[in-house]
Design an enzyme around this catalytic site. Structure first.
Site, PDB file in Angstrom:
ATOM      1  N   ASN A 212       0.843  -1.200   0.000  1.00 29.87           N
ATOM      2  CA  ASN A 212       0.000   0.000   0.000  1.00 29.87           C
ATOM      3  C   ASN A 212       0.877   1.249   0.000  1.00 29.87           C
ATOM      4  OD1 ASN A 212       0.651   0.637   2.846  1.00 29.87           O
ATOM      5  ND2 ASN A 212      -0.443  -1.266   3.223  1.00 29.87           N
ATOM      6  N   ASP A 281      -5.165  -5.898   4.713  1.00 34.17           N
ATOM      7  CA  ASP A 281      -6.292  -6.647   5.274  1.00 34.17           C
ATOM      8  C   ASP A 281      -6.339  -8.074   4.724  1.00 34.17           C
ATOM      9  OD1 ASP A 281      -7.184  -4.552   6.858  1.00 34.17           O
ATOM     10  OD2 ASP A 281      -8.307  -3.639   5.212  1.00 34.17           O
ATOM     11  N   LYS A 291       7.710 -18.015 -10.416  1.00 30.56           N
ATOM     12  CA  LYS A 291       7.076 -16.853 -11.040  1.00 30.56           C
ATOM     13  C   LYS A 291       5.835 -17.317 -11.837  1.00 30.56           C
ATOM     14  CE  LYS A 291       7.986 -13.128 -14.216  1.00 30.56           C
ATOM     15  NZ  LYS A 291       8.578 -12.907 -15.525  1.00 30.56           N
ATOM     16  N   PHE A 325      -4.532   3.482  15.007  1.00 30.21           N
ATOM     17  CA  PHE A 325      -4.716   4.511  13.995  1.00 30.21           C
ATOM     18  C   PHE A 325      -5.928   4.125  13.162  1.00 30.21           C
ATOM     19  CE2 PHE A 325      -1.137   7.570  13.668  1.00 30.21           C
ATOM     20  CZ  PHE A 325      -0.435   7.145  14.784  1.00 30.21           C
ATOM     21  N   LYS A 339     -13.742   1.573  15.706  1.00 31.01           N
ATOM     22  CA  LYS A 339     -12.467   0.825  15.725  1.00 31.01           C
ATOM     23  C   LYS A 339     -11.867   0.808  17.128  1.00 31.01           C
ATOM     24  CE  LYS A 339     -11.214   1.332  10.960  1.00 31.01           C
ATOM     25  NZ  LYS A 339     -10.511   2.060   9.924  1.00 31.01           N
ATOM     26  N   LYS A 343     -11.314  -2.781  18.793  1.00 31.03           N
ATOM     27  CA  LYS A 343      -9.930  -3.233  18.944  1.00 31.03           C
ATOM     28  C   LYS A 343      -9.379  -2.953  20.349  1.00 31.03           C
ATOM     29  CE  LYS A 343      -9.280  -2.574  13.982  1.00 31.03           C
ATOM     30  NZ  LYS A 343      -8.309  -2.564  12.886  1.00 31.03           N
TER      31      LYS A 343
END
Ligand code: CTP
Length: 404
Positions: A212, A281, A291, A325, A339, A343
């Protein structure tokens, strides 16, 4: 302020070395224990005997001239220093410091010390403006080295411009200020803080992966702020676009599963967990051993859900203080509080990543911090370092209360 403080004064080879003698005298008169290290070139300008007489200690010029058999002198000095001052600092010494070169007593001591470092450069105006010198200074500043800016005026080489060593009075004031600051109470002293930063990397085959946009800048800034607040910091990091900070225990973790293992293994000896990493995720269900060839017109990659590291930590938090975060694009408060509860976080740092100046790659962020009761602080647009500093200021008193 200076009474009984050990100040290592590093003197490099420049005409301004004579001003270092005046500084040495002022420091010694104020009660400081001044230990002078001179480079070989510095001794061409001022005799070591001058500094020896002013400081009332041997002056060290050679790494291998060990006078006391019970200690290794560069480590001993590095450990004993309350502050290391380099005045005058030459372009050569700045380059050595920036690149970790330790080829004489001063550069070796600078590499070995954990004390704050103050540097007062002095050189020709074109040298101080040279991109190499500027880059080295920026690198050092980034690592926490403080600079005492050179002044303007007549230079020994005949030029008039920037490059003169700051005057002894100014050097003295900067040293006193740095010592005063070092004595401020450290709000996270004695705390063991685990920070995660960067993006995870989920392999698909030996040459391909999913990741990401996280640069790791926010997490690194948080690790630095916690370190500066006196914590013993472990940084578990994935893919980063910025260098690792000094003074933290850095542990590399590639995938979400690696990061989970690294975090859980260190949880028992952790007081505060700050989870700034951008964890994927999902991961590929299987990692192809070879490959993948492009045979078919379409291909489907089967993904499976990764464990939620923060949630796993939250469920086993015990007395630990947990900070999560939340990167959101809508309904910031609602999603963040959801959240936080799901969490088991004590604080959650939410940012609306769709806002200009907030989010992944830049140097700034706009964050709002929430606890169980709701909004704690909505910060304006800030540099990530400042946002991290303010976040640590919110964490410290709450985490201290927790332990009590
Ligand atoms: N996090 C984690 N492990 C995961 C996913 C997220 O530890 N597998 C942590 C992040 O480090 C962050 C917090 O959870 O501290 C929130 O991450 P975010 O991506 O905003 O939330 P998600 O849980 O992925 O929720 P959603 O996809 O619904 O936004």
């Amino acid at each position: 302020m200076l009474q009984g403080k050990t100040i290592v004064l590093g003197v490099c080879g420049g005409i301004a070395a004579y001003k270092a003698a005046a500084l040495c005298s002022k420091l010694a008169q104020a009660g400081a224990d001044v230990r002078v290290i001179m480079t070989a070139s510095a001794t061409k300008f001022v005799a070591p005997l001058t500094f020896q007489t002013l400081s009332r200690h041997d002056v060290i010029t050679d790494t291998f001239d060990e006078k006391d058999a019970s200690v290794v002198s560069h480590i001993d000095l590095a450990d004993r220093a309350d502050l290391v001052v380099v005045a005058p600092a030459t372009a050569n010494m700045l380059a050595k410091m920036a690149h970790g070169i330790a080829d004489d007593m001063l550069s070796t001591t600078l590499l070995a010390t954990l004390a704050p470092v103050l540097v007062a450069p002095a050189m020709n105006v074109h040298m101080i403006d040279h991109p190499a010198v500027k880059e080295n200074m920026a690198k050092l500043e980034e690592r926490g080295v403080r600079f005492i800016e050179p002044g303007f005026g007549q230079l020994a080489c005949g030029y008039v411009g920037k490059g003169r060593l700051a005057e002894p009075d100014e050097l003295f004031a900067a040293i006193a200020a740095a010592l005063r600051e070092a004595e401020q109470p450290k709000p996270l002293a004695g705390k063991r803080v685990l920070v995660t930063a960067g993006g995870t990397v989920e392999r698909i085959d030996p040459v391909r992966y999913m990741t990401n946009d996280s640069s790791g800048k926010m997490g690194i800034a948080v690790a630095e702020a916690a370190r500066d607040a006196g914590a013993q910091v472990t940084l578990v990091y994935g893919k980063l676009a910025v260098p690792l900070p000094s003074g933290v225990d850095a542990v590399r973790a590639e995938s979400a599963l690696d990061m989970l293992d690294a975090v859980m293994a260190r949880l028992p000896e952790t007081d505060i967990v700050i989870k700034a990493a951008a964890v994927a995720d999902y991961r590929a269900e299987t990692i192809a051993p070879q490959k993948i060839k492009k045979n078919a017109e379409t291909m489907t990659l089967q993904l499976v859900k990764n464990p939620d590291i923060l949630q796993t930590v939250g469920e086993r938090k015990g007395n630990r203080f947990i900070v999560g975060f939340a990167a959101e694009t809508e309904q910031l408060e609602q999603h963040a509080l959801d959240k936080l509860r799901r969490k088991h976080c004590d604080l959650i740092v939410a940012n609306d990543v769709s806002q200009e100046g907030a989010g992944f790659r830049g140097d700034t962020n706009i964050v709002s911090v929430y606890d169980e009761a709701g909004l704690v602080e909505a910060m304006p647009l800030l540099g990530k370092k400042e946002a991290a500093r303010r976040l640590v200021a919110l964490i410290a008193p709450r985490a201290a209360e927790r332990r009590a």
